[in-house]
Motif scaffolding. Structure first.
Motif, PDB file in Angstrom:
ATOM      1  N   SER A  24     -88.927  21.591  61.389  1.00  0.00           N
ATOM      2  CA  SER A  24     -88.966  22.801  61.662  1.00  0.00           C
ATOM      3  C   SER A  24     -88.595  23.795  60.720  1.00  0.00           C
ATOM      4  CB  SER A  24     -87.456  22.994  62.809  1.00  0.00           C
ATOM      5  OG  SER A  24     -86.353  22.672  61.980  1.00  0.00           O
ATOM      6  N   GLU A  25     -88.756  24.953  60.595  1.00  0.00           N
ATOM      7  CA  GLU A  25     -88.822  25.861  59.612  1.00  0.00           C
ATOM      8  C   GLU A  25     -87.448  26.055  59.095  1.00  0.00           C
ATOM      9  OE1 GLU A  25     -90.432  29.749  60.373  1.00  0.00           O
ATOM     10  OE2 GLU A  25     -92.379  29.089  60.429  1.00  0.00           O
ATOM     11  N   GLU A  27     -85.666  23.552  58.452  1.00  0.00           N
ATOM     12  CA  GLU A  27     -85.314  22.361  57.319  1.00  0.00           C
ATOM     13  C   GLU A  27     -86.554  22.288  56.308  1.00  0.00           C
ATOM     14  OE1 GLU A  27     -85.529  19.296  60.875  1.00  0.00           O
ATOM     15  OE2 GLU A  27     -84.121  18.288  59.581  1.00  0.00           O
ATOM     16  N   GLN A  28     -87.860  22.846  56.630  1.00  0.00           N
ATOM     17  CA  GLN A  28     -88.682  22.501  55.685  1.00  0.00           C
ATOM     18  C   GLN A  28     -88.560  22.863  54.265  1.00  0.00           C
ATOM     19  OE1 GLN A  28     -92.313  24.990  56.866  1.00  0.00           O
ATOM     20  NE2 GLN A  28     -92.398  23.830  58.829  1.00  0.00           N
ATOM     21  N   PRO A  29     -88.595  21.980  53.313  1.00  0.00           N
ATOM     22  CA  PRO A  29     -88.129  22.134  52.020  1.00  0.00           C
ATOM     23  C   PRO A  29     -88.795  23.233  51.232  1.00  0.00           C
ATOM     24  CG  PRO A  29     -89.193  19.770  52.129  1.00  0.00           C
ATOM     25  CD  PRO A  29     -89.147  20.543  53.661  1.00  0.00           C
ATOM     26  N   GLY A  30     -90.297  23.483  51.479  1.00  0.00           N
ATOM     27  CA  GLY A  30     -90.927  24.515  50.920  1.00  0.00           C
ATOM     28  C   GLY A  30     -90.269  26.013  51.210  1.00  0.00           C
ATOM     29  N   ILE A  31     -89.525  26.091  52.352  1.00  0.00           N
ATOM     30  CA  ILE A  31     -88.674  27.383  52.664  1.00  0.00           C
ATOM     31  C   ILE A  31     -87.253  27.277  52.228  1.00  0.00           C
ATOM     32  CG2 ILE A  31     -88.232  28.910  54.562  1.00  0.00           C
ATOM     33  CD1 ILE A  31     -90.377  27.916  56.174  1.00  0.00           C
ATOM     34  N   ARG A 213     -98.094  16.812  52.107  1.00  0.00           N
ATOM     35  CA  ARG A 213     -97.447  18.086  52.434  1.00  0.00           C
ATOM     36  C   ARG A 213     -96.117  17.996  52.371  1.00  0.00           C
ATOM     37  NH1 ARG A 213    -100.233  22.150  55.017  1.00  0.00           N
ATOM     38  NH2 ARG A 213     -98.690  23.477  54.343  1.00  0.00           N
ATOM     39  N   PRO A 214     -95.659  17.967  50.989  1.00  0.00           N
ATOM     40  CA  PRO A 214     -94.352  17.624  50.595  1.00  0.00           C
ATOM     41  C   PRO A 214     -93.688  19.080  50.985  1.00  0.00           C
ATOM     42  CG  PRO A 214     -95.479  17.791  48.674  1.00  0.00           C
ATOM     43  CD  PRO A 214     -96.439  17.758  49.647  1.00  0.00           C
ATOM     44  N   ASP A 215     -94.222  20.045  51.200  1.00  0.00           N
ATOM     45  CA  ASP A 215     -93.559  21.368  51.421  1.00  0.00           C
ATOM     46  C   ASP A 215     -93.070  21.464  53.059  1.00  0.00           C
ATOM     47  OD1 ASP A 215     -96.265  21.328  52.245  1.00  0.00           O
ATOM     48  OD2 ASP A 215     -96.339  23.464  52.426  1.00  0.00           O
ATOM     49  N   LEU A 216     -93.617  20.447  53.669  1.00  0.00           N
ATOM     50  CA  LEU A 216     -93.342  20.451  55.210  1.00  0.00           C
ATOM     51  C   LEU A 216     -92.418  19.483  55.787  1.00  0.00           C
ATOM     52  CD1 LEU A 216     -96.902  21.376  56.739  1.00  0.00           C
ATOM     53  CD2 LEU A 216     -94.891  22.620  55.958  1.00  0.00           C
ATOM     54  N   ALA A 217     -92.536  18.308  55.144  1.00  0.00           N
ATOM     55  CA  ALA A 217     -91.820  16.957  55.612  1.00  0.00           C
ATOM     56  C   ALA A 217     -90.519  16.812  54.629  1.00  0.00           C
ATOM     57  CB  ALA A 217     -92.713  15.643  55.327  1.00  0.00           C
ATOM     58  N   LEU A 218     -89.739  15.988  55.231  1.00  0.00           N
ATOM     59  CA  LEU A 218     -88.375  15.373  54.314  1.00  0.00           C
ATOM     60  C   LEU A 218     -88.567  14.116  54.328  1.00  0.00           C
ATOM     61  CD1 LEU A 218     -85.671  17.562  55.892  1.00  0.00           C
ATOM     62  CD2 LEU A 218     -86.458  17.738  53.459  1.00  0.00           C
TER      63      LEU A 218
END
Ligand code: OGA
Ligand code: NI
Length: 337
Positions: A24-25, A27-31, A213-218
């Motif tokens: 979810s937004e 948690e997303q590491p990119g954000i 997609r490392p920006d979206l996953a953990l």
């Protein structure tokens, strides 16, 4: 029925990842990562002959950060490299060979190869997953070792892990002694309260394959460790993040350092003086990250609570006293402690 594997997921993906890996937004590491700032958790020289100074450093780091890195700890770098080499070799085996060590379903045991520990909260129909495979082995004391979960391939897996466990004792003894003295207790008190010589070393290997997609996953989602203390060595791929004042920072990789995490049981025993650290891991687009945390855990039937010498009429206990196994059960099933 095979064990779910992140490795297998990766093979079928091209620049996209299955929905169950998209966080979810909030948690997303990119954000949510603070970029351009690598967190300098304290680095402590364990060979410093000035014990008073070491006590102050360990106490402050355990109270203010809950995470720090220890250098000059006396574990030879070859011992660590061997541990890392055999673990990497195991995860590079064909999927079927790894699954020979799969955690038996409903065994109630944590040991073996698999991908899931925590029941993550489902969003709608989707249960979220971390981008990580893992292997758990108890490596100390000998009475708790279950060799059926230890890979036979590579053949030196056993020797490398036994050697690492052996070298870990001195670090554990010294760390627990310093942590005890820092609370004004006798040197042996915290180790005794954590189960004494029955304190268990649970090794986990986290294997994080490249992720499109490392920006979206953990990798591993935000958590505190249940252990007393966790002692971790990573490979050289960045990925560990710690939460400080509500924000997420990369923790700097220092070759050969041991990353110390204060866990929940240490926070409890210290009656809140030492803080278990909130941390998580990110994944990498091109590189495989691997880490080797050792969770120092009391035996399941061992009762843990605020140390009796730290509580009195003025300093009331801030935590319940309960069996470690019951603590784990509540935490994994998201029940109140
Ligand atoms: C864990 C963990 C961190 C890492 O497995 O509990 O926090 O660096 N791992 O892989
Ligand atoms: Ni952890």
């Amino acid at each position: 029925m095979g064990v779910e594997s992140v490795e297998r997921e990766r093979e079928s993906s091209e620049g996209t990842i299955p929905a169950e890996f998209i966080r979810s937004e909030n948690e997303q590491p990119g954000i949510t990562t603070v970029h351009g700032k690598v967190l300098e958790v304290p680095t402590i020289d364990f060979s410093d002959p000035d014990e008073e100074k070491l006590i102050v450093q360990i106490t402050e780091a355990s109270s203010n950060w809950g995470m720090y890195q220890i250098v000059n700890h006396d574990i030879p770098s070859e011992v660590i490299s061997k541990l890392q080499a055999v673990g990497k070799e195991f995860f590079e085996l064909p999927q079927e060979e790894k699954e020979a060590y799969a955690k038996p379903p409903d065994s109630g045991s944590i040991e073996g190869y698999g991908t899931k520990l925590f029941k993550e909260i489902s969003e709608g129909d989707i249960t979220k997953k971390g981008w990580v495979d893992n292997l758990f082995n108890k490596i100390w004391p000998p009475s708790v070792i279950n060799y059926q979960f230890w890979p036979k391939n590579p053949p030196s897996y056993r020797e490398a892990n036994e050697e690492y466990a052996k070298h870990m004792h001195k670090v554990v003894e010294k760390l627990f002694r310093l942590l005890s003295l820092g609370l004004g207790l006798e040197g042996q008190e915290l180790k005794k309260a954590a189960g004494g010589d029955n304190l268990e070393y649970l090794l986990k290997i986290n294997y994080y394959p490249p992720c499109p997609r490392p920006d979206l996953a953990l990798g591993v989602v935000a958590h505190t460790d249940m252990s007393t203390v966790t002692i971790l060595v990573p490979n050289d791929v960045q990925g560990l993040q710690a939460c400080k004042d509500g924000r997420w920072y990369d923790v700097k990789y220092i070759p050969n350092a041991l990353v110390i995490h204060i866990g929940d049981q240490m926070e409890i025993m210290s009656n809140g003086k030492y803080k278990s650290v909130l941390h998580r891991t990110t994944v990498n687009k091109d590189k495989t990250r691997i880490s080797w945390p050792v969770f120092l855990e009391p035996p399941a039937d061992h009762v843990v609570g605020p140390h009796p010498q730290l509580v009195n009429a003025v300093n009331q206990p801030k935590y319940k006293t309960k069996k470690y196994g019951d603590y784990v059960y509540c935490k994994i099933n998201k029940l109140p402690q």
